[in-house]
Every structure is written in C-alpha cells, then in structure tokens.
Motif scaffolding. Structure first.
Motif, PDB file in Angstrom:
ATOM      1  N   ALA A 114       4.391   2.829   5.721  1.00 13.59           N
ATOM      2  CA  ALA A 114       4.136   1.716   4.794  1.00 13.59           C
ATOM      3  C   ALA A 114       3.822   0.423   5.529  1.00 13.59           C
ATOM      4  CB  ALA A 114       5.334   1.509   3.871  1.00 13.59           C
ATOM      5  N   LEU A 115       4.239   0.335   6.801  1.00 15.38           N
ATOM      6  CA  LEU A 115       3.908  -0.859   7.565  1.00 15.38           C
ATOM      7  C   LEU A 115       2.391  -1.031   7.692  1.00 15.38           C
ATOM      8  CD1 LEU A 115       6.520  -0.874  10.466  1.00 15.38           C
ATOM      9  CD2 LEU A 115       6.390  -2.414   8.507  1.00 15.38           C
ATOM     10  N   GLY A 116       1.674   0.093   7.694  1.00 21.27           N
ATOM     11  CA  GLY A 116       0.217  -0.008   7.715  1.00 21.27           C
ATOM     12  C   GLY A 116      -0.313  -0.683   6.464  1.00 21.27           C
ATOM     13  N   LEU A 117       0.257  -0.321   5.315  1.00 21.34           N
ATOM     14  CA  LEU A 117      -0.140  -0.977   4.071  1.00 21.34           C
ATOM     15  C   LEU A 117       0.251  -2.449   4.080  1.00 21.34           C
ATOM     16  CD1 LEU A 117       0.864   1.736   1.436  1.00 21.34           C
ATOM     17  CD2 LEU A 117      -1.442   1.111   2.177  1.00 21.34           C
ATOM     18  N   VAL A 118       1.396  -2.735   4.667  1.00 19.97           N
ATOM     19  CA  VAL A 118       1.823  -4.131   4.751  1.00 19.97           C
ATOM     20  C   VAL A 118       0.849  -4.932   5.601  1.00 19.97           C
ATOM     21  CG1 VAL A 118       3.628  -5.652   5.665  1.00 19.97           C
ATOM     22  CG2 VAL A 118       4.259  -3.617   4.381  1.00 19.97           C
ATOM     23  N   GLY A 119       0.450  -4.350   6.752  1.00 19.74           N
ATOM     24  CA  GLY A 119      -0.521  -5.035   7.599  1.00 19.74           C
ATOM     25  C   GLY A 119      -1.829  -5.281   6.867  1.00 19.74           C
ATOM     26  N   TRP A 120      -2.270  -4.265   6.107  1.00 25.54           N
ATOM     27  CA  TRP A 120      -3.502  -4.435   5.328  1.00 25.54           C
ATOM     28  C   TRP A 120      -3.341  -5.531   4.292  1.00 25.54           C
ATOM     29  CZ3 TRP A 120      -3.786  -3.672   0.031  1.00 25.54           C
ATOM     30  CH2 TRP A 120      -5.054  -3.799  -0.535  1.00 25.54           C
ATOM     31  N   GLN A 121      -2.186  -5.542   3.635  1.00 24.85           N
ATOM     32  CA  GLN A 121      -1.965  -6.562   2.608  1.00 24.85           C
ATOM     33  C   GLN A 121      -1.975  -7.955   3.212  1.00 24.85           C
ATOM     34  OE1 GLN A 121       1.905  -6.686   0.859  1.00 24.85           O
ATOM     35  NE2 GLN A 121       1.266  -7.908  -0.896  1.00 24.85           N
ATOM     36  N   LEU A 122      -1.292  -8.126   4.325  1.00 24.73           N
ATOM     37  CA  LEU A 122      -1.241  -9.442   4.958  1.00 24.73           C
ATOM     38  C   LEU A 122      -2.630  -9.887   5.424  1.00 24.73           C
ATOM     39  CD1 LEU A 122       2.022  -9.099   7.068  1.00 24.73           C
ATOM     40  CD2 LEU A 122       1.685 -10.541   5.073  1.00 24.73           C
ATOM     41  N   TRP A 123      -3.436  -8.914   5.874  1.00 18.38           N
ATOM     42  CA  TRP A 123      -4.761  -9.235   6.404  1.00 18.38           C
ATOM     43  C   TRP A 123      -5.763  -9.498   5.283  1.00 18.38           C
ATOM     44  CZ3 TRP A 123      -6.705 -10.356  11.068  1.00 18.38           C
ATOM     45  CH2 TRP A 123      -8.091 -10.301  11.236  1.00 18.38           C
ATOM     46  N   ALA A 124      -5.734  -8.667   4.245  1.00 20.49           N
ATOM     47  CA  ALA A 124      -6.802  -8.728   3.246  1.00 20.49           C
ATOM     48  C   ALA A 124      -6.414  -9.457   1.963  1.00 20.49           C
ATOM     49  CB  ALA A 124      -7.253  -7.305   2.893  1.00 20.49           C
ATOM     50  N   VAL A 125      -5.141  -9.440   1.603  1.00 20.70           N
ATOM     51  CA  VAL A 125      -4.758  -9.988   0.305  1.00 20.70           C
ATOM     52  C   VAL A 125      -3.870 -11.221   0.458  1.00 20.70           C
ATOM     53  CG1 VAL A 125      -3.624  -9.456  -1.888  1.00 20.70           C
ATOM     54  CG2 VAL A 125      -4.874  -7.672  -0.669  1.00 20.70           C
ATOM     55  N   ALA A 126      -3.074 -11.245   1.495  1.00 20.63           N
ATOM     56  CA  ALA A 126      -2.083 -12.301   1.769  1.00 20.63           C
ATOM     57  C   ALA A 126      -0.782 -12.002   1.026  1.00 20.63           C
ATOM     58  CB  ALA A 126      -2.583 -13.686   1.413  1.00 20.63           C
ATOM     59  N   LEU A 127       0.276 -12.313   1.687  1.00 21.93           N
ATOM     60  CA  LEU A 127       1.609 -12.053   1.158  1.00 21.93           C
ATOM     61  C   LEU A 127       1.978 -13.110   0.135  1.00 21.93           C
ATOM     62  CD1 LEU A 127       4.334 -10.517   1.390  1.00 21.93           C
ATOM     63  CD2 LEU A 127       4.936 -12.094   3.236  1.00 21.93           C
ATOM     64  N   GLY A 128       2.441 -12.666  -1.040  1.00 17.62           N
ATOM     65  CA  GLY A 128       2.819 -13.598  -2.100  1.00 17.62           C
ATOM     66  C   GLY A 128       4.314 -13.876  -2.082  1.00 17.62           C
ATOM     67  N   TRP A 129       4.692 -15.025  -2.643  1.00 20.19           N
ATOM     68  CA  TRP A 129       6.110 -15.388  -2.680  1.00 20.19           C
ATOM     69  C   TRP A 129       6.909 -14.377  -3.494  1.00 20.19           C
ATOM     70  CZ3 TRP A 129       8.960 -16.075  -7.016  1.00 20.19           C
ATOM     71  CH2 TRP A 129       8.278 -16.265  -8.216  1.00 20.19           C
ATOM     72  N   SER A 130       6.260 -13.804  -4.516  1.00 22.35           N
ATOM     73  CA  SER A 130       6.982 -12.837  -5.348  1.00 22.35           C
ATOM     74  C   SER A 130       7.343 -11.585  -4.554  1.00 22.35           C
ATOM     75  CB  SER A 130       6.147 -12.461  -6.576  1.00 22.35           C
ATOM     76  OG  SER A 130       4.936 -11.812  -6.197  1.00 22.35           O
TER      77      SER A 130
END
Length: 317
Positions: A36-52
């Motif tokens: 899942a860390l791979g998905l997290v990396g993708w999210q941080l790179w492409a979508v950005a981490l949200g406060w929620s």
C-alpha cells in the motif's frame, strides 16, 4: 541463553488446524500494507495528501492502538483492571480491528511469552536459538519482529493460557467474529474519510487507504518493535531476569508499551511508565475510565516495591 528447568510441553502449543491457510493470511496481512505504500506514494505525487486522510489515520491509529494496549494487553492479558462487559466488548472489538489476530490467540501468545521470557519456549525472543554474532543478532531481531508469526510450533495454547477468556461470553464472541471486525475497520475508515472529506467518494477511498492499510502497517510495526527492539536495545532500570528493556523514543508511538522493562518487572501494573515524565497514554486512559466509574480495581505498584526491584548501580570511587 539456556532454557528453564521445566520447559514447554505439547500442551503449551496451540494446535493448528490449517497451518498453510494461516500462513497465507499472515503473509497477506504483513505484506499488503507494505504494498500500500506504493499507492501512498502515487497519491502524494499525483493527488496530494488531504487533511482528512491524516485525520482518519490518526483516529484509526489511536483507537485501534488503544484496543491493543489497553484492551488486549493490560485488560485481557494481565488483568490490570476490571470493567463492565460492554467496555470489555469495545476494547476486544477495537483490538480486533487492529488485525493482530483474534483476541484469545493474542493473549495466549503473550502470556506464554511472559512464562518463558527470553528462554526456550518464548514465542518471539530475539535471543534464543538464532546463533551468535551479527548474523545471529539479525536473525533474532527478524524472528522477534515478524518471523515468529509464521512459525506455529510455539504459539500459546488457548486452553492452557487463556481459559478465562474462553469462558467470557463477550470476549469469546468477539474472538469468533474476528474476520468481521477486521473487515469492518476498513469500512469505518472509508466512512470517516467520506464524512470528513466533504461526502466525497474519493476521500472515502483515500481515507480507507490511510486509515486502513497505512494505519495497519504503522501499528503492526510499532507493536512488533516491542517484541524485537524492546528485548534488544535500551535501558534496564529494573531486575527482571530477562532482556526486556525500556526504549523511550518508542513510547509515544506505542502509547506507553515501550517502557517494557518496567512492564516485565511488574506485569500486572496498569501503568508501564512508572517513573516521572514517562509518557504512558494507555495508563492515562485507564485512569480516565476509573474516574468515570467504568474501571475499578486498577493495579498500581507503590514506590517501595518499585525501589526494591531497581538495579543498584555502584558509585565510582
């Protein structure tokens, strides 16, 4: 290290009906959060981490972490306090959502650990039968951290080590329905993300990623570090007869569990951070339950008993 005079017998080991199935499930629970860390990396790179996402991660980490530390460990394993069936059920459910195994099996393993701490028969000692030197140390740490989960020949027998919980109708029911709590935790993370993210389905999915998979990864390795790091590094202020140690920097992430040497010195104590300025959120929660009438008969160790077990350091001439 040498084993005890009376070592473990066949009755100490929990029989396994389907060892291959259990190993596959353990492997999935261990490896999938890492992937899942791979998905997290993708999210941080492409979508950005949200406060929620961070909010869901924090809520789920604290809730399930306390389910392990206050519930599985201090309440069910060591009976550090008493409480009502409803509160027992809540803590059993929260600990089950952490996906560290059904409550009765978890308790049986941990009670066996205390019975044979760092001796032959301990399910996850880093010091027994792993060889010498750096290779032996690394093998021991790997075994204590996660490897022992895949070895079923030394797991605690539930009928021997946890018969009290097998007779508890609330705990036994939560134990039998473990899979539903494990799956339910991901649904709760999705619901929290959906609500906190503005009723967004995407926020629900990323909430499930962070509050489900990432939370599982972080909490598992925090718990595993008690078995490995806290029996290898750190300070030994109390005489215990084993290699349990206090690791101060780990205490905030484990809600006080990393004061592990103190815990082995006084296993039934509701507080592990027994000295001043030792952060122990789990003990604070138990105190809060006591003040609200939800907990009673809380076990505490008075100063003379603490001092009696302290390691005496000779002053230098």
């Amino acid at each position: 290290m040498t084993g005890p005079v009376a070592g473990p017998t066949e009755d100490d080991v929990q029989p396994v009906e389907n060892e291959t199935r259990d190993r596959i499930i353990t492997g999935l629970v261990t490896i999938v959060p890492v992937l899942a860390l791979g998905l997290v990396g993708w999210q941080l790179w492409a979508v950005a981490l949200g406060w929620s996402d961070l909010a869901v991660l924090a809520i789920m980490y604290v809730a399930t972490g306390l389910g392990i530390t206050v519930g599985f460990h201090r309440l069910f394993t060591h009976r550090s306090f008493k409480t009502s069936p409803a509160v027992r059920g809540v803590f059993a459910a929260l600990g089950s959502i952490a996906i560290e195994g059904p409550v009765i099996s978890w308790v049986a393993d941990h009670r066996k650990h205390h019975a044979f701490s760092d001796q032959y028969g301990d399910p996850h000692s880093p010091h027994v039968e792993h060889g010498h030197g750096w290779r032996g140390a690394l093998r021991g740490l790997a075994h204590a951290h996660v490897g022992w989960l895949f070895v079923h020949t030394h797991r605690g027998n539930k009928r021997r080590y946890a018969p009290d919980l097998m007779r508890d109708p609330v705990v036994a029911w939560v134990d039998r329905t473990f899979i539903f709590w494990a799956i339910g935790g991901f649904l709760i993370a999705f619901a929290l993300g959906f609500l906190l993210g503005g009723l967004s389905w995407q926020a629900g999915l990323t909430g499930m990623l962070w509050g489900g998979l990432v939370r599982t990864l972080l909490l598992h390795h925090a718990t595993y570090s008690i078995n490995s790091l806290c029996h290898f590094f750190g300070r030994k202020p109390f005489e215990t007869g084993d290699e349990s140690r206090n690791v101060a920097w780990l205490a905030p992430f484990t809600f006080g569990e990393a004061w592990h040497n103190a815990h082995h010195a006084f296993p039934t104590s509701a507080r592990h951070g027994v000295d001043r300025f030792q952060l122990d959120l789990s003990a604070a929660v138990i105190t809060l339950l006591e003040k609200t009438g939800l907990a009673w008969d809380v076990v505490r160790v008075d100063p003379p008993k603490l001092d009696a077990k302290r390691v005496q350091v000779s002053s230098l001439e």
